[in-house]
Design an enzyme around this catalytic site. Structure first.
Site, PDB file in Angstrom:
ATOM      1  N   CYS A 115       0.825  -1.219   0.000  1.00 31.66           N
ATOM      2  CA  CYS A 115       0.000   0.000   0.000  1.00 31.66           C
ATOM      3  C   CYS A 115       0.855   1.264   0.000  1.00 31.66           C
ATOM      4  O   CYS A 115       0.334   2.364  -0.183  1.00 31.66           O
ATOM      5  CB  CYS A 115      -0.940  -0.007   1.193  1.00 31.66           C
ATOM      6  SG  CYS A 115      -1.936  -1.494   1.275  1.00 31.66           S
ATOM      7  N   HIS A 255      -2.993   6.811   4.111  1.00 35.39           N
ATOM      8  CA  HIS A 255      -3.468   5.576   3.496  1.00 35.39           C
ATOM      9  C   HIS A 255      -4.759   5.188   4.216  1.00 35.39           C
ATOM     10  O   HIS A 255      -4.810   5.140   5.450  1.00 35.39           O
ATOM     11  CB  HIS A 255      -2.399   4.500   3.637  1.00 35.39           C
ATOM     12  CG  HIS A 255      -2.879   3.133   3.250  1.00 35.39           C
ATOM     13  ND1 HIS A 255      -3.669   2.921   2.131  1.00 35.39           N
ATOM     14  CD2 HIS A 255      -2.707   1.916   3.827  1.00 35.39           C
ATOM     15  CE1 HIS A 255      -3.951   1.632   2.050  1.00 35.39           C
ATOM     16  NE2 HIS A 255      -3.392   1.003   3.070  1.00 35.39           N
ATOM     17  N   ASN A 285     -10.059  -0.104   1.707  1.00 35.88           N
ATOM     18  CA  ASN A 285      -8.620  -0.048   1.468  1.00 35.88           C
ATOM     19  C   ASN A 285      -8.336  -0.429   0.015  1.00 35.88           C
ATOM     20  O   ASN A 285      -8.522  -1.575  -0.371  1.00 35.88           O
ATOM     21  CB  ASN A 285      -7.928  -1.023   2.438  1.00 35.88           C
ATOM     22  CG  ASN A 285      -6.420  -1.037   2.283  1.00 35.88           C
ATOM     23  OD1 ASN A 285      -5.873  -0.517   1.314  1.00 35.88           O
ATOM     24  ND2 ASN A 285      -5.738  -1.658   3.240  1.00 35.88           N
TER      25      ASN A 285
HETATM   26  N1  COA Z   1     -17.159  -9.009  11.527  1.00 35.58           N
HETATM   27  C1  COA Z   1     -17.358  -9.422  12.787  1.00 35.58           C
HETATM   28  N2  COA Z   1     -16.375  -9.893  13.565  1.00 35.58           N
HETATM   29  C2  COA Z   1     -15.130  -9.935  13.030  1.00 35.58           C
HETATM   30  C3  COA Z   1     -14.864  -9.521  11.731  1.00 35.58           C
HETATM   31  C4  COA Z   1     -15.940  -9.052  10.962  1.00 35.58           C
HETATM   32  N3  COA Z   1     -15.787  -8.619   9.687  1.00 35.58           N
HETATM   33  N4  COA Z   1     -13.527  -9.666  11.487  1.00 35.58           N
HETATM   34  C5  COA Z   1     -12.994 -10.183  12.603  1.00 35.58           C
HETATM   35  N5  COA Z   1     -13.950 -10.341  13.533  1.00 35.58           N
HETATM   36  C6  COA Z   1     -13.829 -10.906  14.859  1.00 35.58           C
HETATM   37  C7  COA Z   1     -12.739 -11.938  14.960  1.00 35.58           C
HETATM   38  O1  COA Z   1     -13.179 -13.173  14.450  1.00 35.58           O
HETATM   39  C8  COA Z   1     -12.512 -11.980  16.440  1.00 35.58           C
HETATM   40  O2  COA Z   1     -13.522 -12.757  17.026  1.00 35.58           O
HETATM   41  P1  COA Z   1     -13.192 -13.719  18.265  1.00 35.58           P
HETATM   42  O3  COA Z   1     -12.741 -12.781  19.344  1.00 35.58           O
HETATM   43  O4  COA Z   1     -14.501 -14.354  18.504  1.00 35.58           O
HETATM   44  O5  COA Z   1     -12.106 -14.635  17.798  1.00 35.58           O
HETATM   45  C9  COA Z   1     -12.713 -10.535  16.853  1.00 35.58           C
HETATM   46  O6  COA Z   1     -13.434  -9.912  15.785  1.00 35.58           O
HETATM   47  C10 COA Z   1     -11.440  -9.811  17.088  1.00 35.58           C
HETATM   48  O7  COA Z   1     -10.558 -10.136  16.005  1.00 35.58           O
HETATM   49  P2  COA Z   1      -9.188  -9.411  15.780  1.00 35.58           P
HETATM   50  O8  COA Z   1      -8.596  -9.824  14.465  1.00 35.58           O
HETATM   51  O9  COA Z   1      -8.364  -9.518  17.000  1.00 35.58           O
HETATM   52  O10 COA Z   1      -9.795  -7.940  15.683  1.00 35.58           O
HETATM   53  P3  COA Z   1      -9.142  -6.554  15.673  1.00 35.58           P
HETATM   54  O11 COA Z   1      -9.637  -5.791  16.822  1.00 35.58           O
HETATM   55  O12 COA Z   1      -7.672  -6.597  15.460  1.00 35.58           O
HETATM   56  O13 COA Z   1      -9.820  -5.945  14.326  1.00 35.58           O
HETATM   57  C11 COA Z   1      -9.193  -5.625  12.040  1.00 35.58           C
HETATM   58  C12 COA Z   1      -9.662  -6.611  13.107  1.00 35.58           C
HETATM   59  C13 COA Z   1      -8.945  -6.356  10.753  1.00 35.58           C
HETATM   60  C14 COA Z   1     -10.277  -4.564  11.846  1.00 35.58           C
HETATM   61  C15 COA Z   1      -7.891  -4.942  12.546  1.00 35.58           C
HETATM   62  O14 COA Z   1      -6.995  -5.922  13.006  1.00 35.58           O
HETATM   63  C16 COA Z   1      -7.197  -4.141  11.499  1.00 35.58           C
HETATM   64  O15 COA Z   1      -7.753  -3.239  10.906  1.00 35.58           O
HETATM   65  N6  COA Z   1      -5.888  -4.434  11.256  1.00 35.58           N
HETATM   66  C17 COA Z   1      -5.149  -3.720  10.270  1.00 35.58           C
HETATM   67  C18 COA Z   1      -5.560  -4.176   8.917  1.00 35.58           C
HETATM   68  C19 COA Z   1      -5.012  -3.359   7.815  1.00 35.58           C
HETATM   69  O16 COA Z   1      -5.016  -2.152   7.892  1.00 35.58           O
HETATM   70  N7  COA Z   1      -4.533  -4.018   6.762  1.00 35.58           N
HETATM   71  C20 COA Z   1      -4.044  -3.409   5.615  1.00 35.58           C
HETATM   72  C21 COA Z   1      -2.746  -2.766   5.856  1.00 35.58           C
HETATM   73  S1  COA Z   1      -2.207  -1.959   4.423  1.00 35.58           S
END
Ligand code: COA
Length: 330
Positions: A115, A255, A285
């Site tokens: 990205c 970004h 994104n």
């Molecule tokens: N809807 C509902 N629940 C969801 C979900 C969705 N779309 N995606 C994940 N969850 C759940 C997970 O399954 C997990 O459930 P559990 O506790 O029962 O296992 C819970 O939410 C927490 O998951 P986790 O991955 O720890 O969540 P998080 O707080 O880190 O949020 C993201 C997830 C993806 C939003 C976050 O990690 C994020 O934005 N990371 C950066 C991603 C990014 O920017 N990537 C591109 C970089 S260029």
């Protein structure tokens, strides 16, 4: 020797028509509009038609950028496309864009920097113009992430969208344009954010397809941790290199990966929300295209004027990060 001032003289962006809303994802995976909005800030994203590819989006964006710069493709000496989703593995998207723009001979190559690709590409373009190698460079960031998204993985499928943004980079009035650029990388090989199969390490087989390793896999919390550090650090470094202070920024274009990452960076940088451009709700994104689409929209909305200090900061797979400081040239 005094170096030329190099900057952006035209910009264009293009997103495909089809919109995928959070409600659409509620029908596909166990998620909710509320969760997606709260955790990411995303409300909808654009998806490309089945028979189109990254080069199609890039070509449309390039035409708009050329028009915006009041130039023709024959005025361009080099095409750089930043993408992690080229049409094919062994043919650059930039060569296909060159053909679609109806020209021959103009050199064309892709940059793969996740990205952060547009920030990397602007940095490369600036150096090539300052060295006198090229005069006018078309820098494009384009992605079709919808085709590498695992629609069974709720942790990633709601995040990504398709789109492209293009910029004409050229010598500009002295003192304007790109004032500084800071790019960096932290290479890793444990799939914090990657498409594990389909490359030379693990070509696709029936097994990789069955395991859905041909799609994006991400450790969300690890990427989040990296981003909230890298984002403010890169911004501060670039601003410092430009001899400026954070308070001098007129518009920060981050970004658009996650609203919470942007808000965390705003807090760490102590930059007020009215100086930060956010459009993640509409596009999700779009990786390499993200800061370019945002910059195109900000310009169209009248949020950037000549002389403004505009900062683009990005982070992504690799892992990579980078920030470019511009004094807007037109
Ligand atoms: N809807 C509902 N629940 C969801 C979900 C969705 N779309 N995606 C994940 N969850 C759940 C997970 O399954 C997990 O459930 P559990 O506790 O029962 O296992 C819970 O939410 C927490 O998951 P986790 O991955 O720890 O969540 P998080 O707080 O880190 O949020 C993201 C997830 C993806 C939003 C976050 O990690 C994020 O934005 N990371 C950066 C991603 C990014 O920017 N990537 C591109 C970089 S260029």
């Amino acid at each position: 020797m005094k170096l030329k001032s190099v900057g952006i003289i035209g910009i264009g962006y293009y997103v495909p028509e089809k919109i995928m809303t959070n409600a659409d994802f509620e029908k596909i995976v166990d998620t909710s509009d509320e969760w997606i909005k709260t955790m990411t800030g995303i409300e909808e994203r654009h998806y490309i038609a089945e028979d189109k590819a990254t080069s199609d989006l890039c070509t449309e964006a390039a035409k708009k950028a050329l028009e915006n710069a009041n130039l023709k493709i024959d005025d361009i000496n080099l095409i750089i496309v930043s993408t992690v989703t080229p049409d094919y593995l062994a043919q650059s998207a930039s060569c296909i864009v060159q053909k679609k723009l109806g020209v021959k001979e103009i050199p064309a190559f892709d940059i793969s920097a996740g990205c952060s690709g547009l920030v990397y590409s602007l940095t490369v373009a600036k150096g090539l113009i300052q060295s006198g190698t090229y005069d006018k460079i078309l820098v494009i960031g384009g992605e079709v992430l919808s085709k590498v998204t695992n629609m069974q993985d709720r942790g990633t499928c709601v995040l990504f969208g398709d789109g492209a943004a293009a910029m004409v980079v050229s010598e500009v009035e002295e003192g304007y344009g790109i004032l500084s650029s800071y790019i960096g990388a932290e290479g890793e090989d444990d799939h914090i954010l990657s498409i594990p199969a389909g490359g030379s390490k693990k070509p696709n087989t029936v097994e990789t397809i069955n395991n859905r390793e041909n799609f994006v896999q991400m450790n969300g919390p690890e990427v989040f941790k990296f981003a909230v550090q890298a984002f403010p650090r890169a911004t501060k470094k670039a601003v410092e290199l430009a001899g400026l202070k954070i308070a001098d920024i007129n518009l920060l274009i981050p970004h658009q990966a996650n609203i919470r990452i942007i808000e965390s960076a705003m807090k760490r940088l102590r930059i007020p929300s009215e100086k930060v451009f956010i459009n993640i709700q509409k596009y999700g994104n779009t990786s390499s295209a993200s800061t370019g689409i945002a910059m195109g929209e900000a310009l169209a909305d009248g949020k950037i004027k000549k002389g403004d200090v505009v900062v683009l900061t990005a982070f992504g797979s690799g892992l990579t990060y980078g920030s470019v400081v511009l004094k807007w040239a037109y």
